[in-house]
Design an enzyme around this catalytic site. Structure first.
Site, PDB file in Angstrom:
ATOM      1  N   ASP A 138       0.602  -1.123   0.213  1.00 13.33           N
ATOM      2  CA  ASP A 138      -0.129   0.264  -0.388  1.00 13.33           C
ATOM      3  C   ASP A 138       1.188   1.250   0.365  1.00 13.33           C
ATOM      4  OD1 ASP A 138      -1.985   1.924   1.054  1.00 13.33           O
ATOM      5  OD2 ASP A 138      -2.531  -0.196   1.260  1.00 13.33           O
ATOM      6  N   HIS A 162      -3.876   6.130   4.089  1.00 13.70           N
ATOM      7  CA  HIS A 162      -4.760   4.907   2.616  1.00 13.70           C
ATOM      8  C   HIS A 162      -4.092   3.819   3.630  1.00 13.70           C
ATOM      9  CE1 HIS A 162      -5.568   1.682  -0.125  1.00 13.70           C
ATOM     10  NE2 HIS A 162      -7.156   2.469   0.024  1.00 13.70           N
ATOM     11  N   SER A 203     -11.003  -0.382  -0.947  1.00 10.94           N
ATOM     12  CA  SER A 203     -10.339  -0.279  -0.621  1.00 10.94           C
ATOM     13  C   SER A 203     -10.301  -0.453   1.059  1.00 10.94           C
ATOM     14  CB  SER A 203      -9.243   1.319  -0.701  1.00 10.94           C
ATOM     15  OG  SER A 203      -8.314   1.171  -1.267  1.00 10.94           O
TER      16      SER A 203
END
Length: 504
Positions: A158, A190, A345
């Site tokens: 990620d 994220h 996600s």
């Protein structure tokens, strides 16, 4: 001389005829002059070394002659399982020369891959944990087995992770930075968010699993495919040297245009025994056009909303394996605290976390994990999308009277989203002790494990539909048949007669 010239022309013709395909990516955002080269499966280590030596001299010759590209040359080298290859920045002539090598399978332009999530409003309830251990939406507790993913390592491929966040309790480490930006942190948020959902103490599913941060996307949430492939390669090798690939999970909450190289790398990781959870994408379109979501061997995850509908943004289609909560999910934020995000996600780490949980609980691995997730899930999703072969929403077994110990953790509160909470028992009683007239928490018949013990591996029994459990034989039920009950669970004529007189 004439004969030599004829032979040279013939060899050139054969070389051109056998040249590897240079793939076209007309709809993708490509990285200028950057390519991924994949070698054929039968390429030996010696062949690969010879090719690299040849490449170095050829590239140096071409660049010296033209001097048109800065920072050119090989950037990443891939070598795991059957997959050998590399990426780099090369001029057109060098790429043509590379394609002529009979050991080259294909050459693919490097493309940009992005995260599949977006920041929403802050301080909203995180409902995903409760949803995956209950039969219906609207619950406010998460029931799970105390093993909680212990012994499993999760790789967060990620934007990086704030490994010092309090929610990880020291179980997270920094692994690798394939972005080569010199910034070993999560500047996007994220990766920290997705990791919190997987293994966090408060927001996580596998609360005892370890986490390794593998940064493949920059602080803007994007990066080249070549770096993603390198991150997969690194993760597989690291897992092999630290506990084994069959005790490893990889989460990829990212995606881009269809890429043969990226799909091939993901498939090789699965073949090595790792479980891969992949976000389907947020374009409300067929996930078959995205990589690595389109790779058949990974577990591709669509997103669900709080009412069990498919999230409006979630991709759909034949590539979808399962759905998981993805709208308005609260999880960890770099620097401490929490934030809300939505996207596939956010759905994929629910699956990755539950995979780690089941791998620790049941001893399964690889492709068997996605199949087990489908077995335990509930057929709850409405409007799964055109061509989507499933409407299954993940569940840890609680929806079907399954195997988790009665050890619920309250869902995060909107007013205190970042306060750690300890799991507390959901109801009084003696779980594990059979006694007349009282169902067991999470299981309406004897067989519930004692506190601290792992639950058994067999598939969960169906959850009775009413408080009376009319089709389940247990002491105190309306349809209780003592003879059948005793024969199944205890046996022994002397004890049968004694307890029969007691209950009857």
């Amino acid at each position: 001389m004439g004969v030599f010239r004829f032979i040279s022309i013939s060899l050139a013709a054969v070389s051109a005829a056998n040249a590897a395909q240079i793939l076209s990516m007309p709809h993708a955002q490509t990285v200028p002059n950057s390519y991924i080269v994949m070698m054929k499966d039968d390429t030996s280590d010696d062949d690969f070394k010879h090719h690299q030596s040849w490449l170095q001299s050829t590239h140096t010759h071409n660049i010296t002659r033209r001097a048109t590209i800065q920072n050119a040359g090989m950037r990443h080298k891939y070598n795991f399982n059957k997959m050998k290859g590399y990426s780099g920045i090369f001029d057109d002539e060098t790429i043509k020369d590379i394609a002529k090598d009979p050991k080259v399978m294909f050459v693919e332009p490097d493309t940009i891959v992005s995260v599949h999530g977006k920041v929403e409003q802050s301080n909203v309830p995180s409902w995903g944990l409760a949803r995956i251990s209950n039969p219906q939406p609207g619950a406010d507790s998460y029931t799970y087995d105390s093993s909680a993913g212990e012994g499993i390592t999760v790789y967060s491929v990620d934007t990086g992770v704030d490994v010092n966040h309090e929610d990880f309790e020291g179980r997270a480490i920094w692994g690798s930075n394939q972005v080569n930006d010199g910034d070993d942190r999560d500047g996007s948020g994220h990766g920290t968010h997705t990791s919190g959902t997987m293994v966090g103490k408060m927001y996580g599913i596998a609360k005892k699993a370890k986490l390794v941060a593998v940064k493949v996307l920059g602080n803007d949430g994007s990066g080249p495919t070549s770096g993603i492939v390198a991150g997969i390669n690194w993760s597989v090798e690291h897992a092999r040297q630290n506990g084994g690939t069959k005790k490893a999970v990889m989460n990829m909450s990212l995606g881009g245009s269809s890429s043969s190289a990226l799909n091939r790398a993901a498939a090789q990781a699965v073949e090595q025994g790792m479980f891969l959870s992949v976000a389907a994408g947020n374009d409300n379109q067929d996930a078959q056009s995205s990589s690595p979501a389109s790779e058949p061997s990974v577990c591709t995850v669509g997103s669900s909303a709080e009412d069990d509908s498919r999230s409006s943004f979630s991709n759909w289609g034949p590539a979808i394996d399962i759905f998981a909560p993805g709208s308005n999910i609260v999880s960890a934020r770099p620097g401490g605290g929490s934030q809300s995000m939505s996207g596939t996600s956010m759905a994929a780490p629910h699956v990755a976390g539950l995979a780690a949980y089941l791998m620790a609980l049941e001893g399964i691995s690889g492709g068997a994990v996605c199949d087990r997730l489908k077995e335990l899930g509930t057929s709850s999703i409405t409007d799964a999308g055109p061509g989507t072969p499933t409407n299954v929403l993940i569940n840890n077994g609680g929806a079907k009277g399954g195997q988790p110990n009665p050890n619920p953790a309250p869902a995060p509160s909107p007013s205190q989203p970042s306060e750690p909470q300890q799991p507390t028992p959901s109801q009084p009683g003696q779980p594990g002790e059979p006694f007349p007239g009282e169902p067991f928490p999470g299981e309406p018949f004897p067989g519930q494990p004692f506190p601290g013990e792992s639950a058994p591996a067999p598939a969960p029994a169906p959850m009775p539909p009413t408080p009376q459990h009319p089709h389940t034989p247990y002491p105190g039920g309306d349809n209780f048949d003592f003879d059948s009950f005793w024969k199944k669970y205890f046996g022994g004529e002397h004890w049968r007669k004694m307890f029969s007189s007691f209950w009857n």
